[in-house]
Design a protein around this motif. Structure first.
Motif, short mmCIF file in Angstrom:
data_model
loop_
_atom_site.label_atom_id
_atom_site.label_comp_id
_atom_site.label_asym_id
_atom_site.label_seq_id
_atom_site.Cartn_x
_atom_site.Cartn_y
_atom_site.Cartn_z
N UNK A 153 41.76 -21.80 12.24
CA UNK A 153 42.47 -23.19 12.01
C UNK A 153 42.55 -23.52 10.63
N UNK A 154 41.50 -23.15 9.86
CA UNK A 154 41.40 -23.32 8.54
C UNK A 154 42.28 -22.28 7.79
N UNK A 155 42.29 -21.19 8.11
CA UNK A 155 43.22 -19.95 7.71
C UNK A 155 44.81 -20.57 7.80
N UNK A 156 44.89 -21.19 8.98
CA UNK A 156 46.41 -21.32 9.25
C UNK A 156 46.81 -22.72 8.77
N UNK A 157 45.87 -23.57 8.17
CA UNK A 157 46.23 -24.90 7.71
C UNK A 157 45.60 -24.93 6.29
N UNK A 158 46.15 -24.34 5.29
CA UNK A 158 45.52 -24.33 4.03
C UNK A 158 45.72 -25.57 3.27
N UNK A 159 46.54 -26.46 3.55
CA UNK A 159 46.72 -27.60 2.92
C UNK A 159 46.04 -28.88 3.54
N UNK A 160 44.98 -28.50 4.49
CA UNK A 160 44.16 -29.49 5.29
C UNK A 160 42.77 -28.95 4.87
N UNK A 161 41.73 -30.06 4.97
CA UNK A 161 40.37 -29.70 4.96
C UNK A 161 39.78 -29.78 6.45
N UNK A 162 39.53 -28.53 6.59
CA UNK A 162 39.05 -28.19 8.04
C UNK A 162 37.38 -28.32 7.98
N UNK A 163 36.74 -29.32 8.99
CA UNK A 163 35.39 -29.45 8.94
C UNK A 163 34.80 -29.09 10.42
N UNK A 164 34.00 -28.25 10.37
CA UNK A 164 33.25 -27.91 11.72
C UNK A 164 31.95 -28.74 11.77
N UNK A 165 31.90 -29.22 13.01
CA UNK A 165 30.72 -30.16 13.31
C UNK A 165 29.59 -29.29 13.83
N UNK A 166 28.54 -28.92 12.93
CA UNK A 166 27.99 -27.80 13.22
C UNK A 166 26.56 -28.09 13.88
N UNK A 167 26.13 -27.82 15.38
CA UNK A 167 25.37 -28.35 16.24
C UNK A 167 24.62 -27.23 16.89
N UNK A 168 23.34 -27.31 17.07
CA UNK A 168 22.63 -26.40 17.79
C UNK A 168 21.40 -26.07 17.23
N UNK A 169 20.49 -25.28 18.05
CA UNK A 169 19.17 -24.98 17.83
C UNK A 169 19.52 -23.57 17.03
N UNK B 75 37.19 -24.60 4.20
CA UNK B 75 36.57 -24.68 5.32
C UNK B 75 35.27 -25.26 5.17
N UNK B 76 34.70 -26.30 5.83
CA UNK B 76 33.52 -26.93 5.47
C UNK B 76 32.80 -27.13 6.64
N UNK B 77 31.33 -27.30 6.75
CA UNK B 77 30.47 -27.52 8.07
C UNK B 77 29.83 -28.77 7.39
N UNK B 78 29.52 -29.57 8.61
CA UNK B 78 28.73 -30.79 8.59
C UNK B 78 27.35 -30.35 9.55
N UNK B 79 26.17 -29.97 8.94
CA UNK B 79 25.27 -29.37 9.68
C UNK B 79 24.37 -30.24 10.37
N UNK B 80 24.24 -30.23 11.76
CA UNK B 80 23.02 -31.08 12.35
C UNK B 80 22.06 -29.98 13.14
N UNK B 81 21.96 -28.91 12.41
CA UNK B 81 20.98 -27.92 13.16
C UNK B 81 19.72 -28.60 13.15
N UNK B 82 18.99 -27.99 14.35
CA UNK B 82 17.50 -28.45 14.77
C UNK B 82 16.80 -27.12 14.81
N UNK B 83 15.52 -27.44 14.32
CA UNK B 83 14.52 -26.36 14.62
C UNK B 83 13.48 -26.67 15.67
N UNK B 84 13.23 -25.70 16.61
CA UNK B 84 12.68 -26.10 17.76
C UNK B 84 10.90 -26.38 17.59
N UNK B 85 10.42 -25.12 16.77
CA UNK B 85 8.86 -25.40 16.60
C UNK B 85 8.39 -26.73 16.05
N UNK B 86 8.77 -27.33 14.90
CA UNK B 86 8.47 -28.62 14.66
C UNK B 86 8.57 -29.66 15.46
N UNK B 87 9.49 -29.61 16.36
CA UNK B 87 9.57 -30.65 17.56
C UNK B 87 8.23 -30.47 18.45
#
Length: 352
Positions: free
Chosen positions: A115-131, A153-165
């Motif tokens: 989507x970022x490659x096809x919309x160079x005039x926009x800012x594409x943010x990926x809401x990055x979620x997961x373990x 292309x940008x990411x907003x990272x909310x990635x989590x690590x399991x062992x500390x939990x």
């Protein structure tokens, strides 16, 4: 299966006390409900559901921040479908999309990059979620974005690590945990050695488990055997997919782009070094820095017990909103949104 259940019953009689085992994988939670595992094991074996759903542990404040970002000019927000209905303080991505904001569901981060490659005039943010399971694919997407010189292309990272939990949970006195049914998918990446601190430091039994009914029952048997023998260790039941070392190349790729950071978990609070943030050298991909998000005062939904459910302190039916105000069609808390959430699984399979 009957033979395994018989052995579980014999081991439980030897222990002659309540045994608390926690699964920390949302897929295990669903499988336990779907196969009626609780009805097959003795009443003194209690299965607790932990924070095994990355969608569920994403806090309200991060939802509010991503809603702020998508309201900025020329922004297209991309995310996985499960995130669309997770409630923020006053809205959700689903509601924001209905109001006309450009929010698109994708199946992989590479779809967002396209989507970022096809919309160079926009800012594409990926809401990055997961373990740890999904983190390598995010790192690979960042590599591809740089290789193709896709600058929007940008990411907003909310990635989590399991062992500390897990360390926080094992120190939660109210739970009185005897052992963990450890996640299968996550462990394919990080391996079994990383969990060794649990039996060595805290003397708790651990088994990495597959997802079929036989897998889960067999792992319960293995855990009880460890407890009866007073021999806590990390065992691998899911041998077809998990090795002691995991996937070192995938882990190396994660830490090429990310570094551990303190992270806020919905209903739990900040767990030290339990998140993944982009390294400073990749700040040009970090949506949180690019958009200079102001301080947002977020609020939890009134009456929602999602945090206590995520910690295993309460079961879904102990929440006063469950199946009354909070349903899959009208989720109040994140645990009712994702198919891996404890409340959603209990609503679908466990209410009877």
């Amino acid at each position: 299966m009957n033979k395994i259940v018989e052995i579980i019953e014999k081991l439980s009689h030897k222990l002659n006390r309540q045994i608390n085992l926690m699964e920390v994988c949302g897929t295990h939670t669903v499988s336990i409900f779907r196969h009626g595992i609780r009805s097959l094991i003795p009443s003194n074996i209690k299965l607790l559901s932990g924070p095994g759903c990355p969608v569920c542990v994403t806090p309200v404040n991060d939802i509010d921040k991503i809603l702020y970002i998508v309201k900025q000019p020329n922004v297209i927000l991309t995310t996985f479908g499960d995130m669309m209905r997770v409630p923020g303080s006053d809205s959700s991505l689903y509601k924001a999309k209905a109001e006309g904001l450009d929010i698109r569901m994708v199946y992989s981060p590479l779809d967002a990059l396209k989507i970022a490659e096809n919309n160079s005039n926009k800012k594409i943010v990926f809401f990055s979620v997961g373990f740890e399971t999904t983190s390598p694919s995010i790192a690979a997407t960042l590599f591809e974005a740089d290789r193709k010189k896709i600058e929007n292309f940008y990411i907003y990272s909310v990635h989590k690590l399991v062992p500390p939990a897990l360390e926080l949970l094992v120190n939660t006195e109210k739970l009185k945990l005897d052992g963990f049914i450890l996640p299968g998918h996550v462990s394919t990446i990080i391996g079994s050695k990383i969990y060794e601190f649990i039996p060595s430091k805290y003397k708790k039994a651990c088994v990495i488990t597959g997802f079929d009914a036989d897998d889960i029952l067999f792992s319960i048997m293995m855990l009880l055997k460890q407890i009866v023998d007073d021999n806590p260790k990390v065992e691998i039941q899911y041998r077809d997919a998990v090795s002691p070392d995991g996937n070192p190349k995938a882990v190396e790729f994660i830490y090429r782009y990310f570094e551990p950071s303190d992270s806020n978990w919905r209903g739990i609070g900040v767990i030290p070094m339990s998140g993944l943030k982009l390294k400073n050298e990749f700040a040009y991909r970090d949506a949180e820095k690019i958009f200079k998000i102001p301080v947002i005062q977020s609020k939890e939904p009134k009456g929602c017990q999602c945090g206590l459910v995520l910690r295993g302190v309460k079961t879904p039916q102990e929440c006063p909103l469950f199946a009354k105000i909070c349903t899959p069609e009208n989720p109040v808390g994140a645990c009712m949104v994702s198919s891996e959430g404890s409340c959603a699984a209990y609503y679908k399979y466990g209410r009877s």
